[in-house]
Design an enzyme around this catalytic site. Structure first.
Site, PDB file in Angstrom:
ATOM      1  N   VAL A 105       0.866  -1.173   0.000  1.00  0.00           N
ATOM      2  CA  VAL A 105       0.000   0.000   0.000  1.00  0.00           C
ATOM      3  C   VAL A 105       0.900   1.219   0.000  1.00  0.00           C
ATOM      4  O   VAL A 105       1.894   1.269   0.732  1.00  0.00           O
ATOM      5  CB  VAL A 105      -0.917   0.032   1.241  1.00  0.00           C
ATOM      6  CG1 VAL A 105      -1.787   1.282   1.247  1.00  0.00           C
ATOM      7  CG2 VAL A 105      -1.781  -1.212   1.311  1.00  0.00           C
ATOM      8  N   CYS A 106       0.565   2.185  -0.816  1.00  0.00           N
ATOM      9  CA  CYS A 106       1.235   3.486  -0.855  1.00  0.00           C
ATOM     10  C   CYS A 106       2.758   3.298  -1.016  1.00  0.00           C
ATOM     11  O   CYS A 106       3.198   2.695  -1.975  1.00  0.00           O
ATOM     12  CB  CYS A 106       0.854   4.271   0.398  1.00  0.00           C
ATOM     13  SG  CYS A 106       1.119   6.051   0.301  1.00  0.00           S
ATOM     14  N   GLY A 107       3.543   3.793  -0.085  1.00  0.00           N
ATOM     15  CA  GLY A 107       4.994   3.719  -0.195  1.00  0.00           C
ATOM     16  C   GLY A 107       5.589   2.341   0.017  1.00  0.00           C
ATOM     17  O   GLY A 107       6.812   2.166  -0.089  1.00  0.00           O
ATOM     18  N   THR A 125       2.114   3.417  -6.602  1.00  0.00           N
ATOM     19  CA  THR A 125       2.326   3.981  -5.275  1.00  0.00           C
ATOM     20  C   THR A 125       1.532   5.274  -5.212  1.00  0.00           C
ATOM     21  O   THR A 125       0.831   5.625  -6.165  1.00  0.00           O
ATOM     22  CB  THR A 125       3.833   4.219  -5.006  1.00  0.00           C
ATOM     23  OG1 THR A 125       4.019   4.565  -3.626  1.00  0.00           O
ATOM     24  CG2 THR A 125       4.422   5.296  -5.896  1.00  0.00           C
TER      25      THR A 125
END
Length: 196
Positions: A105-107, A125
């Protein structure tokens, strides 16, 4: 099936808890883990969670890597880099384990890219990190979810619930994903990109 949600110092709590709750509601057992084993882990938002086990990168199922959170934006990259150093070995093993899906998730995808593990792969990202992902040899796609086989990545922090629903649908079935979506009063949004 087991989903191991990997915590590291400075992790983003919503990146971890959103998919954790969604997977659990979908009938997938989820557990908070660290590379070091059971311990209290402070997030970048100054909220602590207790990991109850050590990451087992050779156990089939799902290993999910969240991104980082910082009080100031310039704190996030060092947190991701530190996580990349800690997780490089175990995540390399995880990516080599048959029957195991690595999700981020994300970073979290930046953690894997910084560790040199997903060059040549397709991932996403947070929109702020797409250029950085590309600079590390990753085919960065601006999509909510990117499914590259045994690597499934999600965009910004709120996409963690969508990632959880996507994985529930993929692993358990569309009916169960719909039940969880209804339970959470959440409507999935955005594009799910899949490798051809």
């Amino acid at each position: 099936m087991l989903a191991q949600v990997v915590l590291f110092d400075g992790f983003d709590p919503l990146d971890a808890i959103g998919p954790y709750e969604t997977l659990t509601a979908g009938g997938i057992h989820a557990e908070l883990v660290t590379a070091e084993g059971p311990r209290e882990v402070e997030s970048g938002a100054r909220l602590s969670l207790k990991a109850t086990a050590a990451l087992d990168p050779e156990r089939p199922g799902i290993v999910l890597v969240p991104g980082a959170a910082g009080v100031a934006e310039d704190e996030i990259v060092p947190l991701l880099a530190a996580a990349a150093g800690t997780l490089a070995g175990p995540m390399e093993q995880a990516l080599d384990t048959p029957g195991l899906t690595v999700a981020t998730v994300c970073g979290g995808s930046l953690v894997l890219a910084m560790a040199g593990l997903i060059g040549g792969r397709t991932a996403t990202t947070n929109h702020l990190g797409l250029r950085a992902l590309e600079s590390m040899g990753v085919n960065a796609v601006r999509a909510r979810i990117v499914d590259d086989g045994d690597l499934v990545t999600a965009a910004g922090v709120t996409s963690g619930v969508d990632l959880g629903l996507y994985l529930v649908e993929r692993e358990v079935g569309a009916q169960k994903a719909l039940e969880v979506e209804t339970l959470f009063a959440h409507e999935r949004r955005g594009t799910a990109w899949r490798a051809a």
